[in-house]
Design an enzyme around this catalytic site. Structure first.
Site, PDB file in Angstrom:
ATOM      1  CG  ASP A 139      -0.129   0.450  -4.797  1.00 17.13           C
ATOM      2  OD1 ASP A 139      -0.382   1.619  -5.145  1.00 17.13           O
ATOM      3  OD2 ASP A 139      -0.396   0.024  -3.676  1.00 17.13           O
ATOM      4  CD  GLU A 171      -5.169  -4.367  -3.205  1.00 13.46           C
ATOM      5  OE1 GLU A 171      -5.356  -5.181  -2.286  1.00 13.46           O
ATOM      6  OE2 GLU A 171      -5.279  -3.141  -3.052  1.00 13.46           O
TER       7      GLU A 171
END
Length: 377
Positions: A67, A126
């Site tokens: 990520d 997120e």
């Protein structure tokens, strides 16, 4: 200085929120362009990237996901390479994750194996969630791996430790936003109003009864309200209030039950306080469920062939949208020990950079020796 540590520090200074990772993407592309271009193929996807490392005689494709986004947190580490972006920080270790991915990618670019490797640089972990739409993209459909790996830093474990388990690793998660609308008015005349601060406080207390009274004690669930806003000034009764929080459950069935109870309690608040309410569950992440056979092979290999300490951990209420990828593709995620006194999402998180080399060595060694075992796991 280890080149990967420099990369980590560079990336640490430029955290960006989900689907806004333009500077991060440009940095990654600049580095990738320094590698032998005949060995790799790069495809952009929104603010993310797909990178294929071509194998010598490919029969399968091995995936690795990292990520790339940061969090809306003001950094307080005092590091000389602190974030240069106001109210943004890599407080979840994604700068580490990217640096490790680049290290693994670089190794296999220079030391190719038989099979192809496909690296996923995923935005918006997120929020609002990049894994699910990335999984459905044309690029992923074209290069879809046969198995996939990922890691997450773990401040609570020392450097040199890998923590993992078969099956459920991370919980099902959902955001929670509740808006209440009543009738405001003068603080001296409460009888003419419907006070949404009082309604919000009542609802927060009621929500806490769901876990204690509606969830099986042998199951696990969490409802956290992390933010409440309401009203305008101290002498006006609030017409509006907003609750923002998160739901975590170990099972998908429990998530349904918890949401059902939330909706019932909110209807009660509407009736009891003569107000209007709206619920938004925002982003929902599927549980991270490690493929048993692959996880067993991974743990056994590391225990026998490396000097890292392998710990069989318990499942956690942490949320991770990598779960969507594991829902479709066999594979696993593991915790990487980084030994920090401050936890994930803390403004003073400062992972030990020696963990980067540990992770790169673990993944390059394991993937290099997968070979014929791919058909067995």
């Amino acid at each position: 200085m280890n080149p990967l540590i420099k990369i980590r520090r560079d990336l640490h200074q430029i955290p960006e929120l989900g689907f806004q990772e333009f500077e991060t993407q440009a940095y990654l592309l600049s580095y990738l362009e320094s590698l032998p271009q005949d060995r790799i193929t790069i495809k952009k996807w929104k603010t993310g990237l797909f990178v294929k490392v071509h194998g010598l005689n490919p029969q399968k494709t091995i995936g690795y996901r990292t990520d790339i986004d940061g969090l809306p947190i003001s950094e307080e580490t005092g590091l000389p390479f602190s974030s240069t972006h106001d109210n943004k920080m890599h407080a979840c270790g994604h700068d580490f994750h990217m640096s490790i991915a680049l290290g693994v990618l670089t190794y296999f670019t220079n030391n190719p194996i038989a099979d192809d490797l496909m690296f996923v640089f995923q935005p918006a972990e997120e929020g609002p969630g990049g894994a699910e739409p990335m999984l459905k993209s044309d690029e992923m459909l074209e290069w879809k791996p046969d198995l996939i790996f990922a890691l997450h830093i773990a401040p609570e474990y020392p450097v040199g430790t890998i923590a993992v388990k078969e099956g459920l690793l991370f919980a099902n998660t959902s955001e929670l936003f509740i808006d209440l609308k009543g009738k405001g008015g003068h603080a001296a005349r409460p009888h003419e109003t419907n006070d949404m601060v009082v309604a919000a406080c009542t609802l927060v207390n009621q929500l806490q009864t769901i876990v204690s009274r509606n969830v099986d004690p042998l199951d696990s669930a969490v409802i956290t309200i992390g933010k409440i806003t309401g009203g305008t000034v101290q002498n006006i009764i609030a017409e509006n209030a907003r609750l923002e929080g998160t739901i975590r459950t170990l099972s998908a069935e429990s998530m349904k039950k918890v949401k059902h109870r939330i909706e019932a309690l909110v209807k009660g608040i509407e009736a009891g306080f003569e107000c209007e309410a709206a619920i938004d569950y925002g982003s929902m992440y599927h549980q991270v469920y490690n493929t048993e056979s692959i996880t067993r092979d991974f743990m056994k290999y590391l225990q026998n062939e490396t000097n890292v300490e392998v710990i069989e951990c318990k499942e956690a209420m942490t949320g991770e949208d990598f779960g969507y990828m594991l829902k479709e593709i066999p594979g696993l995620m593991f915790w990487l020990g980084v030994d920090s006194p401050y936890g994930l999402h803390h403004s003073k998180l400062n992972p030990q950079e020696g963990a980067i080399e540990v992770a790169v060595k673990v993944m390059t060694t394991y993937i290099s020796n997968l070979g014929n075992r791919l058909n067995l796991i």
